[in-house]
Design an enzyme around this catalytic site. Sequence first.
Site, PDB file in Angstrom:
ATOM      1  N   GLU A  72       0.691  -1.134   0.107  1.00 42.73           N
ATOM      2  CA  GLU A  72      -0.035   0.035  -0.046  1.00 42.73           C
ATOM      3  C   GLU A  72       0.715   1.350  -0.017  1.00 42.73           C
ATOM      4  OE1 GLU A  72      -2.681   2.464   3.089  1.00 42.73           O
ATOM      5  OE2 GLU A  72      -2.538   0.123   3.606  1.00 42.73           O
TER       6      GLU A  72
ATOM      7  N   ASP B  23      -7.172   1.399   0.484  1.00 40.65           N
ATOM      8  CA  ASP B  23      -5.836   1.080   0.752  1.00 40.65           C
ATOM      9  C   ASP B  23      -5.646  -0.313   0.046  1.00 40.65           C
ATOM     10  OD1 ASP B  23      -5.640   2.859   2.863  1.00 40.65           O
ATOM     11  OD2 ASP B  23      -6.066   1.369   4.626  1.00 40.65           O
TER      12      ASP B  23
ATOM     13  N   GLU C  52      -4.493   0.749  -3.398  1.00 36.27           N
ATOM     14  CA  GLU C  52      -3.079   0.994  -3.422  1.00 36.27           C
ATOM     15  C   GLU C  52      -2.222  -0.132  -3.215  1.00 36.27           C
ATOM     16  OE1 GLU C  52      -3.181   5.694  -1.733  1.00 36.27           O
ATOM     17  OE2 GLU C  52      -2.839   3.963  -0.251  1.00 36.27           O
TER      18      GLU C  52
ATOM     19  N   ASP D  89       0.835   3.995  -3.015  1.00 31.56           N
ATOM     20  CA  ASP D  89       0.528   5.327  -2.766  1.00 31.56           C
ATOM     21  C   ASP D  89       1.646   6.124  -3.671  1.00 31.56           C
ATOM     22  OD1 ASP D  89      -1.004   7.522  -1.282  1.00 31.56           O
ATOM     23  OD2 ASP D  89       1.056   7.727  -0.521  1.00 31.56           O
TER      24      ASP D  89
END
EC number: 3.1.26.3
Length: 257
Positions: free
Chosen positions: A61, A134, A137, A65
Amino acid sequence: MSRKKKLTGEESLKQAFEAVDHAPLLQVLGVEIAPELLCLALTHRSFANENGTLPNNERLEFLGDAVLGLSVASQLYTQYPSRPESDVSKMRASIVSRYGLADIAREINLGPHILLGKGEQSTGGHDKDSILADTTEAIFGAIYRQHGFEQARDVILRLFKYKIDNATVSGRHLDWKTNLQELCAELRAPMPVYTSTSTGPEHDQVFSATATVAGHDLGAGTGHNKKLAEQEAAEQACAKLKKTPQLVRGTVDTWTK
Protein backbone atom coordinates in the site's frame (compact mmCIF):
# COMPACT_ATOMS: atom_id res chain seq x y z
CA MET A 1 -14.60 -39.72 16.11
CA SER A 2 -11.58 -37.78 14.91
CA ARG A 3 -11.28 -34.11 15.70
CA LYS A 4 -11.02 -31.81 12.69
CA LYS A 5 -7.46 -30.59 12.21
CA LYS A 6 -7.03 -26.85 12.73
CA LEU A 7 -5.52 -25.08 9.75
CA THR A 8 -2.28 -23.18 10.10
CA GLY A 9 -2.22 -19.49 9.22
CA GLU A 10 -0.62 -20.20 5.85
CA GLU A 11 -3.19 -22.90 5.10
CA SER A 12 -6.06 -20.57 6.03
CA LEU A 13 -4.61 -17.88 3.77
CA LYS A 14 -4.24 -20.28 0.86
CA GLN A 15 -7.76 -21.62 1.33
CA ALA A 16 -9.33 -18.14 1.55
CA PHE A 17 -7.40 -16.84 -1.46
CA GLU A 18 -8.23 -19.83 -3.64
CA ALA A 19 -11.92 -19.70 -2.69
CA VAL A 20 -12.38 -16.64 -4.92
CA ASP A 21 -11.94 -16.52 -8.70
CA HIS A 22 -9.56 -13.62 -9.25
CA ALA A 23 -9.60 -13.87 -13.05
CA PRO A 24 -12.29 -11.15 -13.45
CA LEU A 25 -10.23 -8.76 -11.33
CA LEU A 26 -7.06 -9.39 -13.32
CA GLN A 27 -9.02 -8.99 -16.54
CA VAL A 28 -10.32 -5.55 -15.60
CA LEU A 29 -6.85 -4.53 -14.43
CA GLY A 30 -5.50 -5.69 -17.77
CA VAL A 31 -2.34 -7.15 -16.27
CA GLU A 32 -1.15 -10.42 -14.77
CA ILE A 33 -0.06 -10.51 -11.15
CA ALA A 34 1.72 -13.55 -9.71
CA PRO A 35 -0.58 -15.42 -7.28
CA GLU A 36 1.74 -14.94 -4.30
CA LEU A 37 1.99 -11.19 -4.92
CA LEU A 38 -1.73 -10.81 -5.57
CA CYS A 39 -2.51 -12.74 -2.38
CA LEU A 40 -0.28 -10.39 -0.40
CA ALA A 41 -1.90 -7.32 -1.97
CA LEU A 42 -5.34 -8.59 -0.96
CA THR A 43 -4.43 -9.56 2.62
CA HIS A 44 -5.79 -6.99 5.06
CA ARG A 45 -4.11 -6.73 8.43
CA SER A 46 -7.25 -8.05 10.17
CA PHE A 47 -6.95 -11.38 8.35
CA ALA A 48 -3.20 -11.51 8.90
CA ASN A 49 -3.51 -10.84 12.62
CA GLU A 50 -6.26 -13.40 13.13
CA ASN A 51 -4.13 -16.09 11.52
CA GLY A 52 -0.82 -15.94 13.30
CA THR A 53 0.47 -12.52 12.26
CA LEU A 54 0.90 -13.29 8.58
CA PRO A 55 2.37 -10.67 6.23
CA ASN A 56 -0.22 -8.08 5.21
CA ASN A 57 -0.58 -5.59 2.37
CA GLU A 58 0.49 -2.41 4.17
CA ARG A 59 3.99 -2.27 2.65
CA LEU A 60 2.56 -2.69 -0.85
CA GLU A 61 0.00 0.00 0.00
CA PHE A 62 2.85 2.37 0.88
CA LEU A 63 4.51 1.67 -2.45
CA GLY A 64 1.29 1.94 -4.44
CA ASP A 65 0.47 5.30 -2.85
CA ALA A 66 3.73 6.73 -4.19
CA VAL A 67 3.22 5.29 -7.68
CA LEU A 68 -0.36 6.54 -7.78
CA GLY A 69 0.55 10.05 -6.67
CA LEU A 70 3.33 10.47 -9.22
CA SER A 71 1.27 8.97 -12.05
CA VAL A 72 -1.72 11.25 -11.48
CA ALA A 73 0.40 14.36 -10.77
CA SER A 74 2.38 13.88 -13.98
CA GLN A 75 -0.77 13.41 -16.06
CA LEU A 76 -2.45 16.49 -14.57
CA TYR A 77 0.69 18.55 -15.19
CA THR A 78 0.64 17.55 -18.86
CA GLN A 79 -3.12 17.63 -19.40
CA TYR A 80 -3.77 21.00 -17.75
CA PRO A 81 -0.79 23.19 -18.75
CA SER A 82 -2.55 26.49 -18.02
CA ARG A 83 -3.71 25.65 -14.49
CA PRO A 84 -1.67 27.04 -11.56
CA GLU A 85 0.03 24.73 -9.11
CA SER A 86 -2.57 25.42 -6.43
CA ASP A 87 -5.36 24.15 -8.70
CA VAL A 88 -3.46 21.10 -9.91
CA SER A 89 -2.55 20.20 -6.33
CA LYS A 90 -6.20 20.26 -5.26
CA MET A 91 -7.24 18.26 -8.32
CA ARG A 92 -4.66 15.59 -7.52
CA ALA A 93 -5.72 15.45 -3.86
CA SER A 94 -9.33 14.95 -4.89
CA ILE A 95 -8.56 12.20 -7.39
CA VAL A 96 -6.26 10.14 -5.14
CA SER A 97 -8.28 10.66 -1.95
CA ARG A 98 -9.72 7.77 0.03
CA TYR A 99 -13.08 8.41 -1.62
CA GLY A 100 -11.64 8.58 -5.12
CA LEU A 101 -9.81 5.29 -4.61
CA ALA A 102 -12.89 3.66 -3.11
CA ASP A 103 -14.86 4.69 -6.21
CA ILE A 104 -12.35 2.90 -8.43
CA ALA A 105 -12.37 -0.15 -6.14
CA ARG A 106 -16.13 -0.44 -6.51
CA GLU A 107 -15.94 0.01 -10.27
CA ILE A 108 -13.58 -2.97 -10.55
CA ASN A 109 -15.52 -4.95 -7.90
CA LEU A 110 -12.49 -5.29 -5.66
CA GLY A 111 -14.39 -5.82 -2.40
CA PRO A 112 -15.16 -9.56 -2.71
CA HIS A 113 -11.47 -10.30 -3.35
CA ILE A 114 -10.16 -8.72 -0.13
CA LEU A 115 -9.12 -11.14 2.61
CA LEU A 116 -10.55 -9.84 5.89
CA GLY A 117 -10.69 -11.04 9.45
CA LYS A 118 -14.00 -12.14 10.92
CA GLY A 119 -14.48 -8.87 12.77
CA GLU A 120 -14.13 -6.73 9.65
CA GLN A 121 -16.31 -9.12 7.66
CA SER A 122 -19.10 -8.83 10.21
CA THR A 123 -19.08 -5.02 10.02
CA GLY A 124 -19.18 -4.73 6.23
CA GLY A 125 -15.46 -4.37 5.71
CA HIS A 126 -15.65 -5.41 2.06
CA ASP A 127 -17.40 -2.11 1.31
CA LYS A 128 -15.60 0.26 3.70
CA ASP A 129 -14.02 3.23 1.94
CA SER A 130 -10.80 2.99 3.91
CA ILE A 131 -10.26 -0.73 3.26
CA LEU A 132 -11.17 -0.43 -0.41
CA ALA A 133 -8.82 2.53 -0.85
CA ASP A 134 -5.90 0.91 0.94
CA THR A 135 -6.26 -2.35 -0.98
CA THR A 136 -6.43 -0.52 -4.31
CA GLU A 137 -3.11 1.13 -3.51
CA ALA A 138 -1.67 -2.26 -2.55
CA ILE A 139 -2.74 -3.63 -5.93
CA PHE A 140 -0.91 -0.76 -7.64
CA GLY A 141 2.13 -1.54 -5.51
CA ALA A 142 2.01 -5.18 -6.60
CA ILE A 143 1.79 -4.21 -10.27
CA TYR A 144 4.77 -1.91 -9.81
CA ARG A 145 6.79 -4.64 -8.10
CA GLN A 146 6.16 -7.14 -10.87
CA HIS A 147 6.06 -4.97 -13.99
CA GLY A 148 7.73 -1.66 -13.16
CA PHE A 149 6.57 1.93 -13.11
CA GLU A 150 5.42 2.37 -16.71
CA GLN A 151 2.99 -0.55 -16.62
CA ALA A 152 1.67 0.47 -13.21
CA ARG A 153 1.19 4.04 -14.46
CA ASP A 154 -0.67 2.80 -17.55
CA VAL A 155 -3.09 0.80 -15.41
CA ILE A 156 -3.63 3.73 -13.06
CA LEU A 157 -4.24 6.27 -15.82
CA ARG A 158 -6.68 3.94 -17.56
CA LEU A 159 -8.68 3.36 -14.38
CA PHE A 160 -8.62 7.03 -13.38
CA LYS A 161 -9.14 8.48 -16.88
CA TYR A 162 -12.68 9.73 -16.26
CA LYS A 163 -11.71 11.36 -12.97
CA ILE A 164 -8.66 13.03 -14.52
CA ASP A 165 -10.60 14.22 -17.58
CA ASN A 166 -13.28 15.70 -15.32
CA ALA A 167 -11.04 16.93 -12.52
CA THR A 168 -12.16 20.03 -10.63
CA VAL A 169 -10.60 22.16 -7.92
CA SER A 170 -13.48 21.45 -5.55
CA GLY A 171 -15.92 18.61 -5.22
CA ARG A 172 -17.05 15.94 -2.81
CA HIS A 173 -13.52 14.50 -2.59
CA LEU A 174 -12.04 17.48 -0.84
CA ASP A 175 -8.83 17.52 1.12
CA TRP A 176 -10.62 18.79 4.21
CA LYS A 177 -7.49 19.83 6.10
CA THR A 178 -6.47 22.09 3.22
CA ASN A 179 -10.02 23.37 2.92
CA LEU A 180 -10.12 24.22 6.62
CA GLN A 181 -6.83 26.11 6.38
CA GLU A 182 -8.17 28.16 3.49
CA LEU A 183 -11.41 28.88 5.34
CA CYS A 184 -9.46 30.06 8.40
CA ALA A 185 -7.37 32.34 6.19
CA GLU A 186 -10.52 33.86 4.67
CA LEU A 187 -11.92 34.51 8.16
CA ARG A 188 -8.61 35.94 9.41
CA ALA A 189 -8.49 33.23 12.05
CA PRO A 190 -5.41 31.30 13.25
CA MET A 191 -4.55 28.05 11.54
CA PRO A 192 -6.23 24.90 12.95
CA VAL A 193 -4.48 22.78 15.53
CA TYR A 194 -5.02 19.01 15.70
CA THR A 195 -4.72 16.82 18.77
CA SER A 196 -4.98 13.06 18.50
CA THR A 197 -5.07 9.97 20.68
CA SER A 198 -5.14 6.25 19.93
CA THR A 199 -6.65 3.21 21.59
CA GLY A 200 -6.36 -0.52 21.07
CA PRO A 201 -3.46 -2.87 20.33
CA GLU A 202 -0.71 -1.67 18.01
CA HIS A 203 -1.89 -3.87 15.13
CA ASP A 204 -5.49 -2.61 15.33
CA GLN A 205 -5.42 0.92 16.69
CA VAL A 206 -8.28 3.40 16.44
CA PHE A 207 -7.27 7.07 16.28
CA SER A 208 -9.35 10.00 17.50
CA ALA A 209 -8.60 13.58 16.48
CA THR A 210 -9.93 17.03 17.38
CA ALA A 211 -9.65 20.14 15.21
CA THR A 212 -9.30 23.35 17.22
CA VAL A 213 -9.35 26.93 15.92
CA ALA A 214 -8.78 29.94 18.18
CA GLY A 215 -9.45 27.80 21.24
CA HIS A 216 -12.71 26.35 19.92
CA ASP A 217 -12.99 22.58 19.40
CA LEU A 218 -14.84 22.56 16.09
CA GLY A 219 -14.67 18.97 14.90
CA ALA A 220 -13.86 15.42 15.97
CA GLY A 221 -13.06 12.36 13.93
CA THR A 222 -11.99 8.74 14.21
CA GLY A 223 -10.16 6.41 11.84
CA HIS A 224 -7.70 3.55 11.54
CA ASN A 225 -4.89 6.03 11.12
CA LYS A 226 -4.17 9.57 12.28
CA LYS A 227 -4.61 11.06 8.81
CA LEU A 228 -8.17 9.77 8.37
CA ALA A 229 -9.17 10.89 11.85
CA GLU A 230 -7.85 14.41 11.21
CA GLN A 231 -9.60 14.60 7.83
CA GLU A 232 -12.94 13.74 9.45
CA ALA A 233 -12.33 16.30 12.20
CA ALA A 234 -11.47 18.94 9.61
CA GLU A 235 -14.64 18.16 7.63
CA GLN A 236 -16.78 18.71 10.73
CA ALA A 237 -14.90 21.91 11.53
CA CYS A 238 -15.50 23.25 8.01
CA ALA A 239 -19.23 22.61 8.34
CA LYS A 240 -19.32 24.33 11.75
CA LEU A 241 -17.42 27.39 10.56
CA LYS A 242 -19.64 27.82 7.52
CA LYS A 243 -22.66 27.97 9.83
CA THR A 244 -21.07 30.05 12.59
CA PRO A 245 -18.04 31.93 11.18
CA GLN A 246 -18.34 34.55 13.92
CA LEU A 247 -16.77 32.05 16.34
CA VAL A 248 -13.32 32.73 14.91
CA ARG A 249 -13.65 35.60 12.44
CA GLY A 250 -10.91 38.20 12.89
CA THR A 251 -9.29 36.45 15.85
CA VAL A 252 -5.87 35.94 14.28
CA ASP A 253 -4.41 39.14 15.74
CA THR A 254 -5.72 38.70 19.28
CA TRP A 255 -4.92 34.98 19.32
CA THR A 256 -1.26 35.49 18.39
CA LYS A 257 -0.59 38.25 20.91
